[in-house]
Scaffold this motif. Structure first.
Motif, PDB file in Angstrom:
ATOM      1  N   ARG A   1      -4.930  -0.390   8.007  1.00 22.49           N
ATOM      2  CA  ARG A   1      -6.363  -0.400   7.671  1.00 22.49           C
ATOM      3  C   ARG A   1      -7.109  -1.329   8.637  1.00 22.49           C
ATOM      4  NH1 ARG A   1     -10.889   1.340   5.523  1.00 22.49           N
ATOM      5  NH2 ARG A   1     -12.001   0.045   4.044  1.00 22.49           N
ATOM      6  N   ARG A   2      -6.515  -2.510   8.894  1.00 24.97           N
ATOM      7  CA  ARG A   2      -7.147  -3.440   9.837  1.00 24.97           C
ATOM      8  C   ARG A   2      -7.250  -2.826  11.220  1.00 24.97           C
ATOM      9  NH1 ARG A   2      -3.650  -7.570   7.907  1.00 24.97           N
ATOM     10  NH2 ARG A   2      -4.734  -8.664   6.257  1.00 24.97           N
ATOM     11  N   ALA A   3      -6.208  -2.048  11.595  1.00 24.68           N
ATOM     12  CA  ALA A   3      -6.183  -1.472  12.944  1.00 24.68           C
ATOM     13  C   ALA A   3      -7.183  -0.325  13.089  1.00 24.68           C
ATOM     14  CB  ALA A   3      -4.776  -0.979  13.260  1.00 24.68           C
ATOM     15  N   GLY A   4      -7.728   0.145  11.973  1.00 23.42           N
ATOM     16  CA  GLY A   4      -8.709   1.226  12.054  1.00 23.42           C
ATOM     17  C   GLY A   4      -8.085   2.610  12.046  1.00 23.42           C
ATOM     18  N   VAL A   5      -6.873   2.721  11.516  1.00 25.70           N
ATOM     19  CA  VAL A   5      -6.244   4.053  11.380  1.00 25.70           C
ATOM     20  C   VAL A   5      -7.024   4.829  10.315  1.00 25.70           C
ATOM     21  CG1 VAL A   5      -4.107   5.231  10.701  1.00 25.70           C
ATOM     22  CG2 VAL A   5      -3.983   3.127  12.032  1.00 25.70           C
ATOM     23  N   SER A   6      -7.132   6.147  10.498  1.00 26.95           N
ATOM     24  CA  SER A   6      -7.951   6.938   9.567  1.00 26.95           C
ATOM     25  C   SER A   6      -7.367   6.890   8.154  1.00 26.95           C
ATOM     26  CB  SER A   6      -8.006   8.395  10.028  1.00 26.95           C
ATOM     27  OG  SER A   6      -6.775   9.026   9.772  1.00 26.95           O
ATOM     28  N   GLY A   7      -8.268   7.014   7.160  1.00 24.77           N
ATOM     29  CA  GLY A   7      -7.844   6.946   5.761  1.00 24.77           C
ATOM     30  C   GLY A   7      -6.782   7.982   5.445  1.00 24.77           C
ATOM     31  N   GLY A   8      -6.949   9.202   5.978  1.00 23.35           N
ATOM     32  CA  GLY A   8      -5.988  10.279   5.710  1.00 23.35           C
ATOM     33  C   GLY A   8      -4.596   9.920   6.204  1.00 23.35           C
ATOM     34  N   ALA A   9      -4.535   9.330   7.410  1.00 26.53           N
ATOM     35  CA  ALA A   9      -3.227   8.965   7.975  1.00 26.53           C
ATOM     36  C   ALA A   9      -2.598   7.818   7.179  1.00 26.53           C
ATOM     37  CB  ALA A   9      -3.384   8.569   9.439  1.00 26.53           C
ATOM     38  N   ILE A  10      -3.428   6.873   6.734  1.00 29.30           N
ATOM     39  CA  ILE A  10      -2.895   5.759   5.924  1.00 29.30           C
ATOM     40  C   ILE A  10      -2.285   6.313   4.636  1.00 29.30           C
ATOM     41  CG2 ILE A  10      -3.506   3.705   4.577  1.00 29.30           C
ATOM     42  CD1 ILE A  10      -5.594   3.015   6.650  1.00 29.30           C
ATOM     43  N   LEU A  11      -3.019   7.225   4.005  1.00 29.37           N
ATOM     44  CA  LEU A  11      -2.521   7.788   2.748  1.00 29.37           C
ATOM     45  C   LEU A  11      -1.239   8.578   2.982  1.00 29.37           C
ATOM     46  CD1 LEU A  11      -5.863   9.005   1.160  1.00 29.37           C
ATOM     47  CD2 LEU A  11      -4.621   6.896   0.779  1.00 29.37           C
ATOM     48  N   ALA A  12      -1.214   9.333   4.107  1.00 28.42           N
ATOM     49  CA  ALA A  12      -0.014  10.119   4.419  1.00 28.42           C
ATOM     50  C   ALA A  12       1.184   9.196   4.600  1.00 28.42           C
ATOM     51  CB  ALA A  12      -0.246  10.942   5.688  1.00 28.42           C
ATOM     52  N   PHE A  13       0.970   8.097   5.327  1.00 20.48           N
ATOM     53  CA  PHE A  13       2.068   7.153   5.566  1.00 20.48           C
ATOM     54  C   PHE A  13       2.472   6.467   4.266  1.00 20.48           C
ATOM     55  CE2 PHE A  13       3.813   3.022   6.648  1.00 20.48           C
ATOM     56  CZ  PHE A  13       4.781   3.373   7.575  1.00 20.48           C
ATOM     57  N   ALA A  14       1.459   6.043   3.489  1.00 22.07           N
ATOM     58  CA  ALA A  14       1.753   5.302   2.243  1.00 22.07           C
ATOM     59  C   ALA A  14       2.576   6.141   1.284  1.00 22.07           C
ATOM     60  CB  ALA A  14       0.447   4.883   1.571  1.00 22.07           C
ATOM     61  N   LEU A  15       2.330   7.450   1.280  1.00 22.76           N
ATOM     62  CA  LEU A  15       3.057   8.305   0.339  1.00 22.76           C
ATOM     63  C   LEU A  15       4.420   8.730   0.858  1.00 22.76           C
ATOM     64  CD1 LEU A  15       0.299  10.676  -1.054  1.00 22.76           C
ATOM     65  CD2 LEU A  15       1.663   9.048  -2.332  1.00 22.76           C
ATOM     66  N   THR A  16       4.547   8.856   2.179  1.00 20.32           N
ATOM     67  CA  THR A  16       5.808   9.381   2.722  1.00 20.32           C
ATOM     68  C   THR A  16       6.835   8.294   2.982  1.00 20.32           C
ATOM     69  OG1 THR A  16       4.387  10.883   3.950  1.00 20.32           O
ATOM     70  CG2 THR A  16       6.730  11.020   4.389  1.00 20.32           C
ATOM     71  N   ALA A  17       6.381   7.146   3.516  1.00 19.30           N
ATOM     72  CA  ALA A  17       7.346   6.118   3.916  1.00 19.30           C
ATOM     73  C   ALA A  17       8.299   5.732   2.783  1.00 19.30           C
ATOM     74  CB  ALA A  17       6.604   4.887   4.444  1.00 19.30           C
ATOM     75  N   PRO A  18       7.805   5.604   1.538  1.00 24.15           N
ATOM     76  CA  PRO A  18       8.757   5.222   0.488  1.00 24.15           C
ATOM     77  C   PRO A  18       9.653   6.372   0.004  1.00 24.15           C
ATOM     78  CG  PRO A  18       6.486   4.628  -0.081  1.00 24.15           C
ATOM     79  CD  PRO A  18       6.423   5.588   1.039  1.00 24.15           C
ATOM     80  N   LEU A  19       9.366   7.595   0.432  1.00 21.44           N
ATOM     81  CA  LEU A  19      10.141   8.727  -0.098  1.00 21.44           C
ATOM     82  C   LEU A  19      11.515   8.839   0.536  1.00 21.44           C
ATOM     83  CD1 LEU A  19       7.731  11.780  -0.346  1.00 21.44           C
ATOM     84  CD2 LEU A  19       8.250  10.036  -2.008  1.00 21.44           C
ATOM     85  N   PHE A  20      11.527   8.735   1.848  1.00 24.82           N
ATOM     86  CA  PHE A  20      12.776   9.007   2.558  1.00 24.82           C
ATOM     87  C   PHE A  20      13.081   7.903   3.559  1.00 24.82           C
ATOM     88  CE2 PHE A  20      10.745  13.203   1.816  1.00 24.82           C
ATOM     89  CZ  PHE A  20      11.701  13.769   1.014  1.00 24.82           C
TER      90      PHE A  20
END
Lengths: 168, 508
Positions: free
Chosen positions: B80-99
């Motif tokens: 978020r600080r780096a200015g990554v788009s909200g959609g990409a943050i959400l995609a990462f937040a949901l996927t990283a803990p899955l696998f």
């Protein structure tokens, strides 16, 4: 510290607090509504139609084949013959495996069971007489697979005996 | 009653922390690398900038990095600080803990590979729909922070990464992590012991929905969630419920929702959350029948979710004492050490934020960044950042070989565990048997994964031997729980026999 207190302030805004509390209450109510009250510790129940061992299961399969072929009907209180068939097919590999059966022989059982499963898919979605017709049309393949299962049961009768009856 | 609820909640939170500490530390490391080595512009590029690649790229990165839904919090704060788009943050937040590589290997071996591939594809669909909808409806939610000054080369760069991680755990990341743990406590307080044992039966039309509701506040590490999915698969439970559990149980928690609300506002968060839950439920019902395992024996109940419920029954005499005994009696030495390290990091970070709020350490680290060294080859910070992230992925792949030791080592451990369980069941040492049975079960699964990891495949015969042993262990566990002397002894003999056959099958 500044960052930490800023974050804490953000989480402790009245609106944020109220929203979090409302969400928590809503979720608790939904969950309480969806789930039933505390229940008894469930037990592992062995179905009444489960044979005691592999040879008994193979023998029972033969009885079922004859029953389906002969058009005889069961009373409503008894399990449907096709449901019993499906259960037996599902149990067979593990029933055979719950013994000292070696891998090549177990593979024969597994393969024959898979073939029976494959054949069974033809009548899986059918009803009444059409199931029996579909069964009869596959009878040759069914008999062949059953013979393999029976061969394993006969050839390795010793490994399927109850442990207390086996040679040390 | 209150003592039971509170003691249960305390125990569950403690257990969640024990599971979470390695991935929280990894999350802090990744956040530090993003901030001080990659820098904000390179982090934005890593996540595809504003291009169409942003969401699939975030999904792919999430699949590789070994973090859980609590460990991902410092990372998404940095994104978020780096200015990554909200959609990409959400995609990462949901996927990283899955696998992660360890959990994928586990899933591929113990569940049907088709199910795991389908779940991965569905997770991509979920994050794409949610992420694209977010970016379309709420453009411009990305907030760029000015690039931080470069850090001096050499050891200072490493210190800078550590300081960034410490400031996170001693400050901003702690509150959402704590809220995530509150979800665990809430679940244990609301769900009585064993409440979920029959909630995920195959063919139950409510199973995916109930599991969705349970999974929202639940916390599970990728490996825990995957082991639950594999267990559900083995017991013929609802595949839709397994999918909900994986995406929402492992992928999200209350801490992430709260962080979203604080950063993007309640209205946007409500929209995101509604779309997320709706698409997860729709996909759960969509995959429930087609992916249902053929021939799996419906067990009628499962213990896979007991860890989300209150650990105590009303008949438990002193829940508070039981909690203390469990915490101090069953926590292994390495778990205490890990927890100690996490506490120490948090304390150091807190002190750093408290006594150096103006960033004097950072100012010192940033002094003479262009200092030329005579013999050293100076790599650009972004290259070091890329190497660190690649190293982390490589380490998690290497970690598979540590987590799943060679077959002979596992068999040696199994011999000891089998002796413990059989002897305890025969001598009516109920507590001892109940302590060791889960380890026994877990080692049989690791044995299977180890065979696949080192040999590439596992035979049906070997699978069957492990499955039969686990089935008997489960029955033994019930008999031991009920303190049935004769039945326990009978099942102990059965377990011993199945163990002998398992060893023969895996040593051939």
């Amino acid at each position: 510290m500044i960052r930490a207190s800023r974050t804490l302030r953000a989480f402790s805004r009245p609106r944020t607090r109220r929203s979090l509390a409302s969400l928590g209450i809503l979720w608790t109510l939904i969950l309480a509504g969806c789930l039933q009250g505390p229940m008894e510790e469930p037990e592992h129940v062995t179905p009444a139609h489960r044979p005691v061992d592999y040879p008994a299961a193979v023998a029972r399969l033969d009885v079922l084949i004859q029953e389906i072929e002969s058009d005889s009907t069961r009373d409503a209180a008894t399990i449907d013959v096709f449901a019993e068939w499906t259960d037996l097919i599902r149990w067979l590999p593990d029933m055979a495996g719950d013994s000292d059966l070696k891998e090549p022989d177990w593979n024969r059982v597994n393969e024959a069971t898979r073939q029976l499963e494959q054949v069974g898919r033809a009548w899986e979605k059918l009803e009444g007489d059409s199931r029996r017709s579909a069964f009869r049309s596959s009878i040759k393949a069914i008999r062949e697979s059953w013979m393999t299962l029976d061969e394993v049961a006969r050839e390795h009768a010793a490994v399927f005996r109850p442990p207390q009856e086996q040679q040390p | 009653m209150i003592e039971m609820v509170l003691s249960g909640a305390v125990l569950r939170v403690f257990q969640a922390l024990l599971q979470a500490f390695p991935t929280i530390i990894v999350g802090l490391l990744v956040a530090g690398v993003f901030r001080r080595l990659l820098g904000y512009s390179a982090t934005r590029r890593l996540f595809g900038g504003n291009s169409w690649r942003a969401i699939p790229q975030a999904w792919a990165l999430g699949m590789l990095l070994p973090v859980c839904s609590l460990g991902v919090i410092p990372v998404i704060r940095e994104m978020r600080r780096a200015g990554v788009s909200g959609g990409a943050i959400l995609a990462f937040a949901l996927t990283a803990p899955l696998f992660n590589p360890i959990s994928i290997l586990y899933g591929l071996t113990l569940a049907d590979p088709i199910v795991i591939f389908a779940f991965s594809a569905c997770s991509l669909l979920v994050v794409t729909v949610v992420g694209v909808a977010w970016d379309r409806l709420y453009p411009g939610t990305d907030r760029e922070t000015p690039e931080l000054p470069p850090v001096a080369v050499g050891y200072k760069r490493m210190i800078a990464v550590a300081v960034a991680g410490l400031r996170e755990i001693g400050g901003g990341a702690t509150v959402p992590i704590a809220i995530g743990l509150v979800g665990v406590a809430l679940l244990a307080a609301v769900l009585p012991h064993g409440m979920l044992q029959s909630s995920a039966e195959g063919g139950d039309p409510w199973a995916p929905l109930v599991m969705t509701i349970v999974a929202i506040p639940a916390y599970a590490t990728p490996i825990t969630a995957m082991s639950q999915v594999a267990s559900m698969f083995q017991h013929g439970n609802s595949v839709g419920a397994a999918f909900s559990l994986l995406v929402l149980g492992a992928g999200a928690n209350l801490g992430i929702v709260a962080w979203m609300a604080v950063n993007y506002g309640w209205r946007r968060t409500s929209f995101w959350f509604t779309v997320l839950v709706a698409i997860v439920v729709a996909l759960a019902y969509g995959v429930d029948r087609p992916l249902h395992p053929r021939g799996a024996e419906p067990a009628g109940h499962t213990h896979a979710f007991d860890g989300y419920c209150c650990p105590y029954q009303e008949s438990t005499r002193s829940p508070a004492q039981a909690t203390v005994e469990t915490i101090f009696g069953k926590t292994l030495r390495h778990e205490w050490m890990g927890l100690g390290v996490l506490f120490l990091l948090a304390l150091t970070g807190f002190c750093l934020n408290r006594f150096d709020a103006t960033g004097r350490i950072e100012a010192w680290l940033e002094q003479s960044p262009d200092q030329k060294l005579k013999y050293d080859l100076v790599l650009p910070p972004a290259a070091l950042g890329a190497i660190s992230l690649a190293g982390l992925v490589a380490f998690s792949v290497f970690g598979c070989f540590l987590y799943y030791p060679p077959v002979e080592e596992i068999l040696a451990d199994l011999q000891a565990v089998n002796a413990e369980v059989v002897t305890a069941a025969n001598s009516q040492s109920w507590e001892h048997a109940l302590l060791w049975i889960p380890f026994y079960d877990d080692w049989t699964r690791k044995l299977q994964v180890s065979v696949v990891l080192r040999g590439g495949k596992i035979s049906e015969y070997q699978r069957m031997r492990a499955r039969i042993l686990r089935d008997k262990l489960e029955i033994l566990e019930h008999e031991v729980e009920d303190q049935e002397v004769e039945e326990s002894q009978k099942m102990a003999i059965e377990v011993q026999r199945s163990y002998r056959r398992l060893v023969a099958a895996y040593r051939k």
